[in-house]
Write a protein that holds these residues in place. Structure first.
Motif, PDB file in Angstrom:
ATOM      1  N   ARG A 136       0.834  -1.190   0.000  1.00 35.82           N
ATOM      2  CA  ARG A 136       0.000   0.000   0.000  1.00 35.82           C
ATOM      3  C   ARG A 136       0.866   1.235   0.000  1.00 35.82           C
ATOM      4  N   PRO A 137       0.450   2.276  -0.687  1.00 32.08           N
ATOM      5  CA  PRO A 137       1.221   3.512  -0.625  1.00 32.08           C
ATOM      6  C   PRO A 137       1.126   4.124   0.765  1.00 32.08           C
ATOM      7  N   SER A 138       2.244   4.645   1.240  1.00 32.77           N
ATOM      8  CA  SER A 138       2.219   5.265   2.556  1.00 32.77           C
ATOM      9  C   SER A 138       1.739   6.700   2.431  1.00 32.77           C
ATOM     10  N   GLY A 139       1.425   7.279   3.547  1.00 31.66           N
ATOM     11  CA  GLY A 139       0.992   8.662   3.560  1.00 31.66           C
ATOM     12  C   GLY A 139      -0.482   8.772   3.897  1.00 31.66           C
ATOM     13  N   PRO A 140      -0.937   9.990   4.041  1.00 31.27           N
ATOM     14  CA  PRO A 140      -2.340  10.193   4.400  1.00 31.27           C
ATOM     15  C   PRO A 140      -3.283   9.798   3.269  1.00 31.27           C
ATOM     16  N   ARG A 141      -4.482   9.511   3.608  1.00 30.40           N
ATOM     17  CA  ARG A 141      -5.541   9.220   2.635  1.00 30.40           C
ATOM     18  C   ARG A 141      -6.524  10.382   2.699  1.00 30.40           C
ATOM     19  N   LEU A 142      -6.491  11.222   1.685  1.00 31.94           N
ATOM     20  CA  LEU A 142      -7.341  12.404   1.639  1.00 31.94           C
ATOM     21  C   LEU A 142      -8.583  12.143   0.798  1.00 31.94           C
ATOM     22  N   LEU A 155       2.288  14.675  -4.824  1.00 33.23           N
ATOM     23  CA  LEU A 155       1.799  14.314  -3.491  1.00 33.23           C
ATOM     24  C   LEU A 155       0.287  14.285  -3.440  1.00 33.23           C
ATOM     25  N   THR A 156      -0.346  15.234  -4.093  1.00 35.26           N
ATOM     26  CA  THR A 156      -1.804  15.245  -4.112  1.00 35.26           C
ATOM     27  C   THR A 156      -2.331  13.974  -4.762  1.00 35.26           C
ATOM     28  N   ALA A 157      -1.753  13.572  -5.877  1.00 30.31           N
ATOM     29  CA  ALA A 157      -2.200  12.356  -6.565  1.00 30.31           C
ATOM     30  C   ALA A 157      -1.890  11.101  -5.753  1.00 30.31           C
ATOM     31  N   LEU A 158      -0.814  11.103  -4.998  1.00 26.08           N
ATOM     32  CA  LEU A 158      -0.458   9.944  -4.182  1.00 26.08           C
ATOM     33  C   LEU A 158      -1.305   9.827  -2.926  1.00 26.08           C
ATOM     34  N   ARG A 203      -7.521   9.292  -1.662  1.00 19.89           N
ATOM     35  CA  ARG A 203      -8.065   7.941  -1.501  1.00 19.89           C
ATOM     36  C   ARG A 203      -8.352   7.296  -2.845  1.00 19.89           C
ATOM     37  N   GLY A 204      -8.384   5.985  -2.857  1.00 18.63           N
ATOM     38  CA  GLY A 204      -8.636   5.255  -4.082  1.00 18.63           C
ATOM     39  C   GLY A 204      -9.988   5.566  -4.700  1.00 18.63           C
ATOM     40  N   SER A 205     -10.991   5.809  -3.872  1.00 21.91           N
ATOM     41  CA  SER A 205     -12.326   6.098  -4.410  1.00 21.91           C
ATOM     42  C   SER A 205     -12.443   7.518  -4.954  1.00 21.91           C
ATOM     43  N   ASP A 206     -11.497   8.389  -4.640  1.00 17.28           N
ATOM     44  CA  ASP A 206     -11.520   9.781  -5.097  1.00 17.28           C
ATOM     45  C   ASP A 206     -10.371  10.103  -6.047  1.00 17.28           C
ATOM     46  N   LEU A 207      -9.820   9.093  -6.692  1.00 12.47           N
ATOM     47  CA  LEU A 207      -8.640   9.300  -7.528  1.00 12.47           C
ATOM     48  C   LEU A 207      -8.849  10.315  -8.650  1.00 12.47           C
ATOM     49  N   GLY A 246       2.323  19.581 -14.423  1.00  9.64           N
ATOM     50  CA  GLY A 246       1.791  19.139 -13.136  1.00  9.64           C
ATOM     51  C   GLY A 246       0.536  18.304 -13.287  1.00  9.64           C
ATOM     52  N   THR A 247      -0.319  18.705 -14.228  1.00 12.09           N
ATOM     53  CA  THR A 247      -1.527  17.930 -14.490  1.00 12.09           C
ATOM     54  C   THR A 247      -1.176  16.559 -15.062  1.00 12.09           C
ATOM     55  N   LEU A 248      -0.171  16.514 -15.923  1.00  9.87           N
ATOM     56  CA  LEU A 248       0.292  15.244 -16.488  1.00  9.87           C
ATOM     57  C   LEU A 248       0.868  14.338 -15.401  1.00  9.87           C
ATOM     58  N   VAL A 249       1.672  14.901 -14.507  1.00  9.51           N
ATOM     59  CA  VAL A 249       2.239  14.117 -13.396  1.00  9.51           C
ATOM     60  C   VAL A 249       1.115  13.518 -12.558  1.00  9.51           C
ATOM     61  N   ALA A 250       0.144  14.346 -12.183  1.00  7.65           N
ATOM     62  CA  ALA A 250      -0.980  13.852 -11.375  1.00  7.65           C
ATOM     63  C   ALA A 250      -1.786  12.815 -12.149  1.00  7.65           C
ATOM     64  N   GLY A 251      -1.999  13.051 -13.439  1.00  5.35           N
ATOM     65  CA  GLY A 251      -2.770  12.113 -14.244  1.00  5.35           C
ATOM     66  C   GLY A 251      -2.102  10.758 -14.377  1.00  5.35           C
ATOM     67  N   VAL A 252      -0.800  10.752 -14.607  1.00  5.41           N
ATOM     68  CA  VAL A 252      -0.078   9.478 -14.734  1.00  5.41           C
ATOM     69  C   VAL A 252      -0.106   8.706 -13.421  1.00  5.41           C
ATOM     70  N   ILE A 253       0.110   9.402 -12.323  1.00  2.00           N
ATOM     71  CA  ILE A 253       0.073   8.729 -11.015  1.00  2.00           C
ATOM     72  C   ILE A 253      -1.314   8.168 -10.745  1.00  2.00           C
ATOM     73  N   VAL A 254      -2.341   8.928 -11.062  1.00  2.00           N
ATOM     74  CA  VAL A 254      -3.717   8.464 -10.845  1.00  2.00           C
ATOM     75  C   VAL A 254      -4.025   7.251 -11.718  1.00  2.00           C
ATOM     76  N   ILE A 255      -3.597   7.262 -12.963  1.00  2.00           N
ATOM     77  CA  ILE A 255      -3.855   6.118 -13.854  1.00  2.00           C
ATOM     78  C   ILE A 255      -3.153   4.868 -13.339  1.00  2.00           C
ATOM     79  N   VAL A 256      -1.895   5.005 -12.923  1.00  2.00           N
ATOM     80  CA  VAL A 256      -1.164   3.848 -12.395  1.00  2.00           C
ATOM     81  C   VAL A 256      -1.830   3.338 -11.120  1.00  2.00           C
ATOM     82  N   ARG A 257      -2.223   4.234 -10.237  1.00  2.47           N
ATOM     83  CA  ARG A 257      -2.888   3.803  -9.002  1.00  2.47           C
ATOM     84  C   ARG A 257      -4.226   3.133  -9.302  1.00  2.47           C
ATOM     85  N   ARG A 258      -4.959   3.666 -10.271  1.00  2.00           N
ATOM     86  CA  ARG A 258      -6.256   3.091 -10.627  1.00  2.00           C
ATOM     87  C   ARG A 258      -6.100   1.691 -11.217  1.00  2.00           C
TER      88      ARG A 258
END
Length: 131
Positions: free
Chosen positions: A6-12, A53-56, A59-63, A109-121
């Motif tokens: 699991r990724p560490s850190g807070p779940r927002l 960090l925002t993308a990481l 929470r999984g349901s709010d990706l 920045g949007t691309l960074v967040a998007g790639v992280i979100v896609i990988v997490r999803r």
């Protein structure tokens, strides 16, 4: 390191991720103005880790909220470093000019967040199929 399970850190939540990102970008813009004289390059570079960090931390349901709040927070923080003349219209013109000249950082920045979100999803879907 807790990444394999699991990724560490807070779940927002989606709202929490948005508030986190807007608040940190506003503080980054304020500190950039204070320490570097409103350098838009410094602001852009510092926005990338905030986007990641925002993308990481969402929470999984709010990706899907992370790539949406990143550009909004970039613009909110840009209010502190945009070179606006006097008055309201000068500030708006400064913000529009800064957004147009710093579009690369905004898209990056949007691309960074998007790639992280896609990988997490993808990982989340695979984990659900296995279990």
């Amino acid at each position: 390191m807790a990444w394999p399970g699991r990724p560490s850190g807070p779940r927002l939540t989606g709202l929490g991720g948005g508030l986190f990102c807007v608040t940190v970008m506003f503080l980054v813009g304020f500190l950039d103005d204070l320490l570097f004289g409103a350098s838009l390059t410094v602001y852009g570079v510092l926005s990338l880790p905030v986007c990641a960090l925002t993308a990481l931390w969402v929470r999984g349901s709010d990706l899907l909220t992370a790539p949406v709040v990143v550009p909004i927070s970039f613009a909110a923080g840009l209010l502190t470093v945009a070179d606006g003349g006097g008055g309201f219209l000068g500030g708006v013109m400064g913000l529009v000019t800064a957004l147009s000249t710093q579009a690369g950082w905004l898209y990056g920045g949007t691309l960074v967040a998007g790639v992280i979100v896609i990988v997490r999803r993808i990982r989340l879907i695979r984990r659900r199929r296995r279990g």
